[in-house]
Scaffold this motif. Structure first.
Motif, PDB file in Angstrom:
ATOM      1  N   ALA A  56    -134.937 -58.214   9.532  1.00  0.00           N
ATOM      2  CA  ALA A  56    -134.348 -59.506   9.905  1.00  0.00           C
ATOM      3  C   ALA A  56    -132.874 -59.525   9.498  1.00  0.00           C
ATOM      4  CB  ALA A  56    -135.096 -60.644   9.227  1.00  0.00           C
ATOM      5  N   HIS A  57    -132.103 -60.340  10.240  1.00  0.00           N
ATOM      6  CA  HIS A  57    -130.668 -60.416   9.959  1.00  0.00           C
ATOM      7  C   HIS A  57    -130.257 -61.883   9.819  1.00  0.00           C
ATOM      8  CE1 HIS A  57    -126.401 -59.466  10.064  1.00  0.00           C
ATOM      9  NE2 HIS A  57    -126.233 -60.369  11.030  1.00  0.00           N
TER      10      HIS A  57
ATOM     11  N   THR B  30    -133.546 -55.592   5.487  1.00  0.00           N
ATOM     12  CA  THR B  30    -132.942 -56.807   6.021  1.00  0.00           C
ATOM     13  C   THR B  30    -131.441 -56.783   5.722  1.00  0.00           C
ATOM     14  OG1 THR B  30    -133.625 -57.897   3.986  1.00  0.00           O
ATOM     15  CG2 THR B  30    -134.980 -58.273   5.916  1.00  0.00           C
ATOM     16  N   THR B  31    -130.691 -57.451   6.588  1.00  0.00           N
ATOM     17  CA  THR B  31    -129.238 -57.431   6.424  1.00  0.00           C
ATOM     18  C   THR B  31    -128.688 -58.849   6.491  1.00  0.00           C
ATOM     19  OG1 THR B  31    -129.021 -57.100   8.813  1.00  0.00           O
ATOM     20  CG2 THR B  31    -128.911 -55.133   7.443  1.00  0.00           C
ATOM     21  N   SER B  32    -127.584 -59.070   5.799  1.00  0.00           N
ATOM     22  CA  SER B  32    -126.962 -60.387   5.858  1.00  0.00           C
ATOM     23  C   SER B  32    -125.457 -60.259   5.738  1.00  0.00           C
ATOM     24  CB  SER B  32    -127.496 -61.297   4.743  1.00  0.00           C
ATOM     25  OG  SER B  32    -127.102 -60.808   3.482  1.00  0.00           O
ATOM     26  N   ARG B  33    -124.785 -61.254   6.288  1.00  0.00           N
ATOM     27  CA  ARG B  33    -123.328 -61.277   6.235  1.00  0.00           C
ATOM     28  C   ARG B  33    -122.884 -62.719   6.058  1.00  0.00           C
ATOM     29  NH1 ARG B  33    -118.317 -60.459   9.767  1.00  0.00           N
ATOM     30  NH2 ARG B  33    -119.347 -61.691  11.371  1.00  0.00           N
ATOM     31  N   VAL B  34    -121.976 -62.930   5.132  1.00  0.00           N
ATOM     32  CA  VAL B  34    -121.423 -64.264   4.919  1.00  0.00           C
ATOM     33  C   VAL B  34    -119.909 -64.170   5.003  1.00  0.00           C
ATOM     34  CG1 VAL B  34    -121.131 -66.168   3.293  1.00  0.00           C
ATOM     35  CG2 VAL B  34    -123.329 -64.970   3.412  1.00  0.00           C
TER      36      VAL B  34
ATOM     37  N   ALA C 231    -137.908 -55.538  -1.440  1.00  0.00           N
ATOM     38  CA  ALA C 231    -136.976 -55.611  -0.304  1.00  0.00           C
ATOM     39  C   ALA C 231    -135.997 -54.448  -0.432  1.00  0.00           C
ATOM     40  CB  ALA C 231    -136.257 -56.952  -0.286  1.00  0.00           C
ATOM     41  N   THR C 232    -136.493 -53.264  -0.084  1.00  0.00           N
ATOM     42  CA  THR C 232    -135.657 -52.072  -0.218  1.00  0.00           C
ATOM     43  C   THR C 232    -134.780 -51.900   1.016  1.00  0.00           C
ATOM     44  OG1 THR C 232    -137.506 -50.839   0.665  1.00  0.00           O
ATOM     45  CG2 THR C 232    -137.250 -50.840  -1.734  1.00  0.00           C
ATOM     46  N   GLY C 233    -133.714 -51.149   0.844  1.00  0.00           N
ATOM     47  CA  GLY C 233    -132.850 -50.807   1.977  1.00  0.00           C
ATOM     48  C   GLY C 233    -132.093 -51.982   2.558  1.00  0.00           C
ATOM     49  N   CYS C 234    -131.796 -52.970   1.732  1.00  0.00           N
ATOM     50  CA  CYS C 234    -131.094 -54.151   2.248  1.00  0.00           C
ATOM     51  C   CYS C 234    -129.575 -53.966   2.175  1.00  0.00           C
ATOM     52  CB  CYS C 234    -131.471 -55.386   1.437  1.00  0.00           C
ATOM     53  SG  CYS C 234    -133.188 -55.832   1.672  1.00  0.00           S
ATOM     54  N   LYS C 235    -128.916 -54.675   3.057  1.00  0.00           N
ATOM     55  CA  LYS C 235    -127.453 -54.670   3.040  1.00  0.00           C
ATOM     56  C   LYS C 235    -126.960 -56.104   3.073  1.00  0.00           C
ATOM     57  CE  LYS C 235    -126.640 -50.515   5.744  1.00  0.00           C
ATOM     58  NZ  LYS C 235    -126.204 -50.046   7.054  1.00  0.00           N
ATOM     59  N   THR C 236    -125.958 -56.384   2.282  1.00  0.00           N
ATOM     60  CA  THR C 236    -125.360 -57.718   2.339  1.00  0.00           C
ATOM     61  C   THR C 236    -123.866 -57.616   2.132  1.00  0.00           C
ATOM     62  OG1 THR C 236    -125.348 -59.940   1.381  1.00  0.00           O
ATOM     63  CG2 THR C 236    -125.834 -58.130  -0.102  1.00  0.00           C
ATOM     64  N   ASP C 237    -123.165 -58.477   2.805  1.00  0.00           N
ATOM     65  CA  ASP C 237    -121.705 -58.424   2.792  1.00  0.00           C
ATOM     66  C   ASP C 237    -121.175 -59.862   2.729  1.00  0.00           C
ATOM     67  OD1 ASP C 237    -119.040 -58.058   3.259  1.00  0.00           O
ATOM     68  OD2 ASP C 237    -119.283 -56.862   5.079  1.00  0.00           O
TER      69      ASP C 237
END
Lengths: 267, 472
Positions: free
Chosen positions: B316-317, B345-349, B373-379
Motif C-alpha cells: 500500500a502507498h 508499504t511506502t509513504s511520502r509526505v 512491516a518489513t521493506g518499508c520506505k518513507t520520505d
C-alpha cells in the motif's frame, strides 16, 4: 571625451559601503551610446559591489550621482531603475523554484511596459530568441535558474538582456564558468545590444571575452577606485604581467597624489 | 489586466464574494449547547435508525470523558465554550436534485461561490453543503450507470444502510479523540461515496462547504469507500463568511481504499479567520491500494489537521501533500501521519508552510513502522518559509521505527524569504510586492500543480489576497 553625443550613463563620486565598511571609494564613469567599457581588477577590489550598487541593492549604502539617459536614478528602487533601462547581469543568478522561465520573462517584460498579451506571439518570440542564443526550448518551462549549470544561467542572463532592450547594461563576470560556445553566445549578445545603441559596462577577468567583445575603454579597479584607464590593448599587458603590473603603475600614480594617504600600497 | 490590478480587484470584492450571509433559517434549530436531549433531537429530526442514535449517544459519553488534547495551541482550544455553540441548524430548504428546485437565496449563495460554473465546466457531481444539510446534490448519469454512489451522508445512511453500517466509524472510532467524539455525536451532512469494484471515476467529485450561521458548529462527516481496483478523486473546497465570534468546525473524514484501489482527497480550505478548524482525517489503504491527501490550509484562526494513512495491506502507498499559509493571528498546526502496518508499504509526505506577520505554522508529523512491516520506505520533507522577522514556525517530527530495514528519509528546511531572490526579480523591473508573490506562488507550486486548473487559479488568488500589503 572623444564622443560628442550625450552620455547614456554617467556616475560621479560613487561611494559604497556594506555593513558600515567602505568598499567603493569614489568612482566616476561616463559611457556613451554604443560604447563598451571593461572593468578589470583583482579579486576583492570592489568591482562586484560597484556593479550591484549602481543597481541599488538594498543591503548597500550608496552615495553619489547616477544618471541614466539624462535622468537621475540614484534615489530610485531597483525595479524603477530597471524600468528606465538599467540592466544588471548577475555573476551568480539566484534560483527561484516554482517560477518558470517563461512566466518570469512574461512578468518582467510586462513590468518593463512591453506588450505580451498575445500569448501565442509571445511564445513565438521567445522561441526565436531561445534558438538564436542556443538555449534548448525546454528551458522555457523549467524553474528559473533552478538546477541550471553555470553556463546555462549565463546564457539566460544574456537572453534576458537581449529581450529587455536596456539602455545601459552592467555585466558582472558574465564570462566566468563558460565554455567556448557559451562565451560566443554571450559575446554576440553583448555586441548586438551595443550595436543597437546601448552602453555596456562589463566586469571581467579574462582577455578571452575581450577578444570577442572589443572594449572602447578599460578601467582598472583597485581598492575601491578606478586606479588606471587604458585602451583595449592595455589588457594584453595585464595578461602578460598580471596585477603586479597594475600595482606598479598605480603605485607610481599614488605616489604622485599622496594626498590619498594610502600607505599600504607602498609596503 | 495586469497581475497588480488583479490583486486589487480580488481584494475589492472579497467581502462581497465571501463575506455575505443570508438571513438564517431558525426553524428546527437545536438550542445552544450540548446535552443528551440535543443529541437525541438531532437523531429524531433525521429519523435515523436506532443503531445510529445509540452510536451518537455513546459518542456523546466519550466526548464528555475524553480530555482536551494536552498539546497544540492550549490558549485557544482550552477556551472553547461548548455551551455557546449551536449544534444543529437545518436549512429552510428541502434537498434539491435539480438546480431548479434549489431555493433562490441559496442559489445566490452558490452563484457567488461559483458552484454552477464549476459544474458547467467539468464536474460530474456537485454536493454543496449549506449549513448542516446538503441542499443541492447532483450526479451525472454516467456515474449512476457506473453504480457510483455520491450522496450527502444523511441520505447515504437512509439509502445504503448496510454499506454505511459496515464502514462508518471503522477508521475513526468516536473514542479516537475529543473532537472525533463530538463529531460522532452531532454529525450532520458531509459526503458519502461508494465506488464499485474496478470502476474509475474520471472526473473529480466535489463538494463545497460553508458555515452560514453565527456561532454555528459544523460537524460534517464524510465517508468514501473505493472498492477493489477502483479509483476516485474527491475535492473539498471551503469558504466561510466573515464573522466576529469564533466558529467551530470539526469534521471527520474516513477513507477506505480496498485492494488495489486509489483515492485522492483534495482540500482547499479558506475559513474566515475566526474559525477553529479541528478536523480528523484518516484513511485505510489495503493491499496495493494508494491514498493521497492533498491539503491546502489558507484561512481559519486555528487549524489542527493531521491527515493519516494506515498502510494496512502489503505494497500500500500513502501520500500527504500539504501547504499552509499562516497570517497574522493565525496558527496552522498541520502535518501528517503514516502508519506502516504491512510489509513493502511506502509513504511520502511533503509539507510546505508560509508564515507571514505574526502568523505561526507548525508541522506535526508521525511516521510509524510497526513490527512485521518489513521493506518499508518513507520520505518526509518539510519546507517552511518565513516572510517576516515576527513569523514563527515549529517542526515536531516523530519517527517510531520498529523494523530495522525501513528506509527512512526526513528533511526539514526553514528559509527566510531571500533578499537576493527579491533583488533579482526587482532588477528585472518587477515591483517588490509582485516579486514577493511570485516567490511565494513558486514555493507552493509543487502543491498547486496537483490541483485542477480552476482550483489552482483560486488558490493563487487567495495567496495574492493574503500577501496584500506585505511590503513595508
Amino acid at each position: 571625451m572623444t564622443n560628442a553625443t550625450q552620455p547614456i550613463f554617467s556616475c560621479q563620486g560613487i561611494e559604497i559601503a556594506a555593513d558600515a565598511k567602505s568598499i567603493v571609494k569614489g568612482v566616476d564613469l561616463t559611457v556613451h551610446p554604443g560604447e563598451i567599457h571593461a572593468l578589470m581588477g583583482p579579486n576583492g577590489s570592489g568591482k562586484s559591489t560597484f556593479a550591484t550598487g549602481l543597481m541599488g541593492h538594498p543591503a548597500l549604502t550608496v552615495s553619489g550621482r547616477i544618471t541614466l539617459n539624462g535622468e537621475s536614478v540614484e534615489e530610485m528602487p531597483p525595479h524603477e531603475r530597471a524600468r528606465r533601462g538599467l540592466f544588471l547581469g548577475f555573476q551568480y543568478p539566484v534560483a527561484i523554484p516554482g517560477v518558470t522561465v517563461a512566466s518570469f520573462l512574461r512578468a518582467s517584460l510586462n513590468a518593463l511596459g512591453k506588450n505580451t498579451t498575445n500569448v501565442f506571439a509571445f511564445r513565438k518570440e521567445l522561441e526565436d530568441v531561445f534558438e538564436r542564443l542556443g538555449i534548448p526550448w525546454g528551458f522555457a518551462d523549467r524553474y528559473l535558474n533552478d538546477g541550471f549549470s553555470g553556463g546555462e544561467k549565463k546564457r539566460l542572463e544574456i537572453l534576458q538582456m537581449v529581450m529587455m532592450e536596456p539602455k545601459f547594461v552592467i555585466l558582472d563576470e558574465i564570462d566566468s564558468g563558460l565554455d567556448v560556445d557559451a562565451l560566443k553566445v554571450v559575446a554576440s549578445g553583448i555586441n548586438e545590444i551595443a550595436a543597437r545603441g546601448a552602453g555596456v559596462l562589463m566586469v571581467t577577468h579574462y582577455q578571452r571575452l575581450l577578444d570577442l567583445v572589443v572594449p572602447t575603454r578599460v578601467h582598472y579597479f583597485m581598492e575601491g577606485k578606478i586606479a588606471f584607464e587604458g585602451e583595449a590593448d592595455s589588457v594584453r599587458e595585464l595578461e602578460a604581467n598580471g596585477y603586479d603590473w597594475l600595482k606598479q603603475k598605480v603605485t607610481g600614480q599614488v605616489a604622485d597624489v599622496s594626498i590619498t594617504g594610502k600607505s599600504e600600497v607602498h609596503s | 489586466m495586469s497581475a497588480q490590478e488583479n490583486i486589487h480587484t480580488v481584494n475589492a470584492d472579497y467581502l462581497e464574494r465571501y463575506g455575505f450571509s443570508d438571513p438564517e433559517s431558525l426553524e428546527g434549530r437545536a438550542p445552544k449547547g450540548l446535552n443528551r436531549d440535543v443529541v437525541k433531537m438531532i437523531s429524531d429530526y433525521k429519523k435515523e435508525p436506532d443503531w445510529m442514535r445509540e452510536f451518537r449517544l455513546r459518542a456523546y459519553d466519550s466526548f464528555l470523558q475524553k480530555p482536551m488534547p494536552k498539546w497544540g495551541n492550549q490558549g485557544i482550544i482550552t477556551n472553547i465554550d461548548f455551551d455557546d455553540i449551536y449544534y444543529y441548524i437545518p436549512p429552510g430548504a428541502e434537498r434539491g436534485r435539480n438546480w431548479d428546485d434549489v431555493p433562490e437565496n441559496i442559489k445566490r449563495t452558490f452563484d457567488k461561490l461559483g458552484v454552477p460554473e464549476a459544474e458547467r465546466k467539468f464536474l460530474a457531481g456537485v454536493s454543496a453543503q449549506y449549513d448542516s444539510e446538503v441542499v443541492y446534490h447532483s450526479m451525472k448519469e454516467e456515474l449512476e450507470k457506473q453504480g457510483v454512489i455520491f450522496l450527502d451522508m444523511d441520505s447515504g445512511l437512509r439509502e445504503h444502510p448496510d454499506i454505511v453500517k459496515k464502514y462508518f466509524a471503522s477508521v475513526i472510532p468516536p473514542t479516537d479523540n475529543k473532537f472525533a467524539a463530538l463529531n460522532s455525536a452531532v454529525w450532520s451532512g458531509g459526503s458519502f461515496i461508494y465506488v464499485p469494484p474496478n470502476t474509475h471515476v474520471e472526473v473529480p467529485l466535489q463538494a463545497y462547504f460553508r458555515i452560514n450561521a453565527k456561532n454555528m458548529g459544523q460537524f460534517e462527516r464524510t465517508l468514501i469507500i473505493a472498492d477493489e481496483g477502483s479509483s476516485v478523486h474527491y475535492i473539498e473546497g471551503c469558504t466561510a463568511p466573515v464573522y466576529t465570534t469564533d466558529s467551530l468546525h470539526s469534521a471527520v473524514v474516513e477513507l477506505v481504499a480496498l485492494k488495489d484501489a486509489k483515492i485522492r482527497y483534495s482540500t482547499i480550505q479558506n475559513w474566515s479567520n475566526n474559525v477553529l478548524n479541528l478536523v480528523t482525517k484518516r484513511a485505510v489503504a489495503h493491499e496495493g491500494a494508494s491514498v493521497e491527501w492533498v491539503d491546502g490550509n489558507i484561512g481559519s484562526k486555528l487549524t489542527m489537521k493531521f491527515p493519516c494513512v494506515i498502510l494496512k495491506g502489503e505494497r500500500a502507498h500513502g501520500e500527504v501533500l500539504s501547504v499552509a499559509f499562516a497570517q497574522d493571528g493565525q496558527h496552522q498546526d498541520t502535518g501528517a501521519k503514516m502508519i506502516h502496518s504491512a510489509p513493502n508499504t511506502t509513504s511520502r509526505v511533503v509539507s510546505k508552510s508560509i508564515s507571514k506577520g505574526k502568523g505561526r505554522a507548525s508541522y506535526r508529523g508521525l511516521v510509524r513502522v510497526n513490527q512485521g512491516a518489513t521493506g518499508c520506505k518513507t520520505d518526509v520533507t518539510c519546507d517552511a518559509l518565513l516572510l517576516d522577522g515576527a513569523s514563527r514556525t515549529d517542526t515536531y517530527p516523530t519517527m517510531e521505527i520498529v523494523e530495522q530495514d525501513a528506509q527512512v528519509e526526513h528533511e526539514a528546511r526553514v528559509s527566510k524569504l531571500a533578499d537576493e531572490q527579491l533583488f533579482y526579480l526587482e532588477c528585472r523591473g518587477i515591483d517588490p510586492e509582485k516579486a514577493k508573490l511570485m516567490i511565494v506562488n513558486g514555493f507552493f507550486e509543487p502543491f498547486t500543480k496537483e490541483l485542477p486548473m480552476e482550483y489552482a487559479i483560486e488558490l493563487n488568488r487567495l495567496i495574492a489576497l493574503e500577501m496584500e500589503g506585505s511590503i513595508g
